[in-house]
Motif scaffolding. Sequence first.
Motif, short mmCIF file in Angstrom:
data_model
loop_
_atom_site.label_atom_id
_atom_site.label_comp_id
_atom_site.label_asym_id
_atom_site.label_seq_id
_atom_site.Cartn_x
_atom_site.Cartn_y
_atom_site.Cartn_z
N ASP A 88 0.74 -1.15 0.03
CA ASP A 88 -0.03 0.05 0.02
C ASP A 88 0.81 1.27 0.14
O ASP A 88 1.91 1.37 0.83
CB ASP A 88 -0.84 0.21 1.09
CG ASP A 88 -2.07 0.85 0.94
OD1 ASP A 88 -1.88 2.04 1.17
OD2 ASP A 88 -3.25 0.60 0.83
N ASP A 95 2.13 4.74 0.84
CA ASP A 95 1.72 5.81 2.00
C ASP A 95 1.71 7.25 1.38
O ASP A 95 2.50 7.58 0.31
CB ASP A 95 3.06 5.58 2.87
CG ASP A 95 2.96 4.46 3.51
OD1 ASP A 95 1.94 3.80 3.50
OD2 ASP A 95 4.22 3.86 3.96
N TYR A 96 0.89 8.04 2.18
CA TYR A 96 0.86 9.30 1.61
C TYR A 96 0.17 9.58 0.39
O TYR A 96 0.46 10.67 -0.34
CB TYR A 96 2.22 10.36 1.99
CG TYR A 96 3.00 9.96 2.93
CD1 TYR A 96 2.49 10.20 4.38
CD2 TYR A 96 4.15 9.09 3.15
CE1 TYR A 96 3.13 10.10 5.51
CE2 TYR A 96 4.70 8.88 4.25
CZ TYR A 96 4.26 9.20 5.56
OH TYR A 96 4.97 8.90 6.60
N CYS A 101 10.35 -1.23 -0.01
CA CYS A 101 10.18 0.00 0.88
C CYS A 101 11.27 1.10 0.96
O CYS A 101 10.70 2.25 0.69
CB CYS A 101 10.07 -0.43 2.43
SG CYS A 101 8.65 -1.49 2.82
N GLN A 137 11.06 4.95 -0.78
CA GLN A 137 11.39 6.12 0.14
C GLN A 137 12.28 6.91 -0.35
O GLN A 137 12.55 8.24 -0.13
CB GLN A 137 11.78 5.54 1.54
CG GLN A 137 10.84 5.10 2.38
CD GLN A 137 11.22 4.65 3.61
OE1 GLN A 137 12.42 4.45 3.87
NE2 GLN A 137 10.14 4.08 4.72
N SER A 144 3.92 0.60 2.62
CA SER A 144 3.87 -0.37 3.81
C SER A 144 3.39 -1.70 3.24
O SER A 144 2.60 -1.75 2.23
CB SER A 144 2.56 0.10 4.55
OG SER A 144 2.78 1.37 5.31
N CYS A 172 -0.39 -5.81 6.24
CA CYS A 172 -0.19 -4.43 5.53
C CYS A 172 -0.74 -3.45 6.30
O CYS A 172 -0.33 -2.51 6.77
CB CYS A 172 -0.41 -4.57 4.15
SG CYS A 172 -0.37 -2.78 3.40
N LYS A 190 0.96 -0.07 8.51
CA LYS A 190 0.30 1.34 8.58
C LYS A 190 0.26 1.82 9.87
O LYS A 190 0.70 2.85 10.31
CB LYS A 190 -0.59 1.42 7.53
CG LYS A 190 -0.32 1.63 6.03
CD LYS A 190 -1.85 1.83 5.28
CE LYS A 190 -1.36 2.15 3.97
NZ LYS A 190 -0.47 3.38 3.88
N GLN A 227 4.33 3.02 9.26
CA GLN A 227 4.18 3.26 7.72
C GLN A 227 5.69 3.00 7.35
O GLN A 227 6.84 3.21 8.17
CB GLN A 227 3.67 4.50 7.36
CG GLN A 227 2.09 4.87 7.58
CD GLN A 227 1.79 6.06 6.89
OE1 GLN A 227 2.32 7.01 6.75
NE2 GLN A 227 0.28 6.05 6.92
N GLY A 228 5.98 2.98 6.11
CA GLY A 228 7.24 2.88 5.38
C GLY A 228 8.10 1.44 6.00
O GLY A 228 9.25 1.67 6.29
#
Length: 712
Positions: free
Chosen positions: A580, A582-583, A646, A650, A666, A690, A694, A698-699
């Motif tokens: 999923d 994030d942000y 991940c 990032q 995530s 998952c 989160k 997260q991450g």
Amino acid sequence: MRRTTATEPLAWWPGPLVRSWGLVAVASLLLACMLCLGLLAHYSDAQTLRDERRQQEMVAGFTARTLGVRIESYQRVLQSMGQGIHSSMLDTPYLLELLLREDAGYAGIFDTLVMTASDGSMVSYAPSGGTPAGGSALRDALRRTLSDGKPQVTHITVEAAVEGATPQLGLVLTVPLRQAGGAVRGALAGLVRMGLPSLLPQPGEDAPTQRWLLVDQDGLLLADSRIAPPQRSETVASPDAAAAPAAERVQTALGVSDAQWAALSSSSTANADSQQWGHLMVTRVGLPLPRWQVVAVRDLSTRLLGLQRLTPWQWLALVATAVAVALALLGALWWLSRPLVGLLRQGTRRRAEAQALRPLAAPVQPGGRMPDSVVPVPPLAVPEGLSPLVLDEASHLREHWQALEQELHRSQQQAGSLEAAVVQLLEAMPGGAVWEQGEVLLYVSRRAAALLGRDAKSLQGVHLHQLLHNQSGLRQWIARATGSLASFGHVRGEVPWKLQPGLTRWLQVQGQAMQLPALGNLWLLDDAEVLRQQRRLARWQDAHDAGTGLPNQYTLQMQLQSWCAAPPTEPQGQGLLWLDVDYFTALNATAGRAAGDEVLRQVAWLLQREQGAHGLAARVGADAFVLWLHAADTEAAVQTLAWRLCAAVQEWAPHYAGQRFVLGLSVGWLWTDAADLDADQLLRTAEAACREAKRSGQGRAVQARLPDVLRQ
């Protein structure tokens, strides 16, 4: 501690070149200081002279106008008194004296009033009650008025009103007395005593160098603000007064020549005229009626900055300041020359060590032959024209420059070898490869040239715009590709390329930014016609996501259920990752839907690269993806893949609408080698892991619990 050899310079002592620079810099600094000091004194003195001249002319003009208005007021009072005397009164002297006594308001202004008729009769009156003053000078003024019929203004020297005081300057004014027909029947004269404080401004404590003079038309000094007013020999206080000493001339009082005074003194006009005589500023303003001149003299020696007037202490302060600035400059040069000093010491030490490697002189056997045990050593290689013991920065710089040139030559050779290696790598790729830099094609592989329908050599150096079709949408695609390369490091898409006039081919393009030492972008080309035809089929559209091109959730479930229903005969491990972004909601709402679609395409491409030949990546939600690896060897491999995904997301730094956004991933993952599995249970368990990732920050990647995935 290592000692400094005799031929090695001190650690802080610069070489000859820096010392020469220092001497030149100090000499230039001192010369510049002297020049600046001289210019400062010159321009400062010029400004001071302008200011002093403007101020002195203003004050002198005001003083002259004040004195002129005062004399004019006396003249008007006397004229008004003369207008009140009828011509018939001149025949009765006692009536005139009575009239003068009764008109005390006007008469009180004058020290002496004298009225005479044309027949020579005269009436004198002293309003103050003393003896009438004026004597022969006053009678001469009356006589001139009777003869020419014009008012007269002259001056005489009279005795002071107080006995023993300094004589005062007397102002004599005359007006004619006329009959009704205009004929002159008599004259009226008035004498006014004018003391020194009332004539000229007195120098105060704030201006001790200021001096004021009152000069007549003949250049004789009438009044001086520093001394008592002089007496004139042709005028006396009374008929019985002794002759006074001759008046001093203004040239003598100022110590100037007649030519200098003539150049300054002109007709008695109210215009100020100023000149500088040495350190004196002299200003003259004329009075038209009595033809006097007000002269202002100011000594400017204390206001100017001439170097010849500096005291020894001031010279000492200037020299100390110059020495301090020179020392500061030398210190700055020494600080800046430290790399040269280190270079000098390094080169000298290297030469000394090379000299030390030479063997000592060995004994020579008879016949001039050296012993067999001594191995001859070649002499130290020293650049031509340079002694091994010369300590000069320029020589060391030349050696380092030659070394840099050799290094540059080797780098160019290595760059040529690297370019050849890059070309070989591009030719070895299975698809077409293009090396582009600054939107210019540096190299095109043979397979890429075949896809474009052109010769490979003819494409080198061609601008990218010349090969792309649909120029209207070309700029948008290039802008998107540039943004993706900067934000994600790669780009992927389908682009129409020109083949021959009128022919176009759609190619699958994958772009990757190349790092040092080979700068530019690497474009991988592949034919996209078959894929585009498949996308137009309804069956393909039902099984794939339109935005990313990945299989959809229905396709994933069908394949996963088929695999679970008929697993392979030999047990093997499989991994499942639920991912999923994030942000993503904040980015999609702020930057727009186009930016969100680009992020989803980048995630899909990332998963396609990781799925390999035995895997499947699918989009199962708005920002949710599933990566199924049905040939995962170990649990550690799946865990490493989850964390690598991940970290990869990032590292992205997408920029949209001038803003930088942060993304994350995530991941909920599991690995199992069990035979009896349920497809829906696998997906629900990975999704739950998952969600746990989160919630925990997260991450990150969270492993699912294995008992939950077993079929009950």
